[in-house]
Design a protein around this motif. Structure first.
Motif, short mmCIF file in Angstrom:
data_model
loop_
_atom_site.label_atom_id
_atom_site.label_comp_id
_atom_site.label_asym_id
_atom_site.label_seq_id
_atom_site.Cartn_x
_atom_site.Cartn_y
_atom_site.Cartn_z
N THR A 1 5.93 -0.89 8.93
CA THR A 1 6.20 -1.21 7.53
C THR A 1 7.58 -1.83 7.44
O THR A 1 8.57 -1.22 7.85
CB THR A 1 6.13 0.04 6.64
OG1 THR A 1 4.82 0.62 6.74
CG2 THR A 1 6.40 -0.31 5.19
N VAL B 1 2.97 -4.76 5.90
CA VAL B 1 2.37 -3.60 6.53
C VAL B 1 1.45 -4.08 7.64
O VAL B 1 0.43 -4.73 7.40
CB VAL B 1 1.56 -2.76 5.51
CG1 VAL B 1 0.98 -1.52 6.20
CG2 VAL B 1 2.43 -2.36 4.33
N VAL C 1 -1.30 3.91 2.39
CA VAL C 1 0.03 3.38 2.69
C VAL C 1 0.91 3.49 1.44
O VAL C 1 0.51 3.09 0.35
CB VAL C 1 -0.06 1.90 3.14
CG1 VAL C 1 1.34 1.31 3.32
CG2 VAL C 1 -0.86 1.79 4.43
#
Length: 252
Positions: free
Chosen positions: A3, A16, A25
């Motif tokens: 990330t 990501v 996420v």
């Protein structure tokens, strides 16, 4: 999973990479646009991304045996010649990045492709998620570069560039071809030794009308492994981000 947060112009991006479950996420509330790169789950509105991966859990002997005979022969020539020096750098400096950027710029102009995304490279470096590799000849001249995005388990090829297209004779081009394959093999062994489980060759084109891309496909598949499908998506988070993503989709 990687990330990475980065800023471009007035926009906040969150990249990501390799998400297993994109819904889980955590996206920073200040993000305008989240970019999912090769997510495993099929995200609504995402585009398919085909890539060739190699299972590094196999033994070194199995990995070498899976490589096409033509490519194995070139790797063996690279080993026997002992005229290539391989450098694998998991913490490249500003000078290292600049050298690669200059090398790639000349290559990109010759190929007629986009220059490397230096913002993307720098954001990955800040997250300790970039590995830069090169092969040099006996005189210390760099013949080819490979740049990878890495998480705990996957090494994904982002950029591959060489002096192959600058060769005017078949002997020189063959020399570069040997160096390029030898570098890939050294990287496969390196990442396996570091405990990685996936070596990702960075995409397989489905455009059968483009001979150049088909040749790249054949080169990648020559190292063995299997083709898989993953998913890429731009997701607007802020109001501005949602508007921009809507415009991008409409004009795609």
């Amino acid at each position: 999973m990687i990330t990475v947060k980065r800023k471009k112009f007035f926009l906040n991006f969150q990249d990501v990479y390799f998400a297993k479950d994109s819904e889980k996420v955590t996206i920073d509330k200040r993000t305008d646009i989240a970019i999912f790169v090769q997510a495993s789950d099929k995200i609504v509105g995402a585009k398919e991304f085909h890539t060739q991966i190699i299972d590094l859990n196999k033994s070194e002997e199995e990995l070498f045996r899976d490589i096409h005979e033509h490519d194995r022969n070139k790797i063996n020539k690279g080993i026997k010649k002992k005229c290539f020096t391989v450098k694998i750098n998991d913490s490249p400096s500003f000078e290292d990045i600049k050298a690669f950027q200059n090398f790639f710029k000349v290559f990109a102009e010759k190929r007629g492709i986009k220059d490397c995304n230096i913002g993307r490279i720098n954001s990955l470096i800040k997250s300790n998620a970039l590995v830069m590799c090169s092969a040099q000849d006996c005189d210390g001249k760099i013949l080819c570069y490979h740049v990878y995005a890495v998480d705990e388990k996957r090494a994904r090829l982002l950029y591959s560039t060489s002096k192959y297209i600058f060769g005017n004779d078949s002997k020189y081009r063959n020399h570069i071809g040997i160096a390029n394959r030898y570098l890939h093999w050294c990287e496969i062994k390196y990442f396996k030794g570091k405990g990685f489980s996936v070596y990702d060759l960075g995409g397989i084109s489905k455009d059968k009308n483009d001979d150049h891309l088909m040749n790249i496909n054949r080169f990648k598949k020559g190292f063995g492994g299997r083709e898989i499908v993953e998913y890429n998506k731009y997701k607007g988070i802020s109001l501005l981000g949602r508007i921009l993503v809507w415009i991008l989709r409409k004009n795609a």
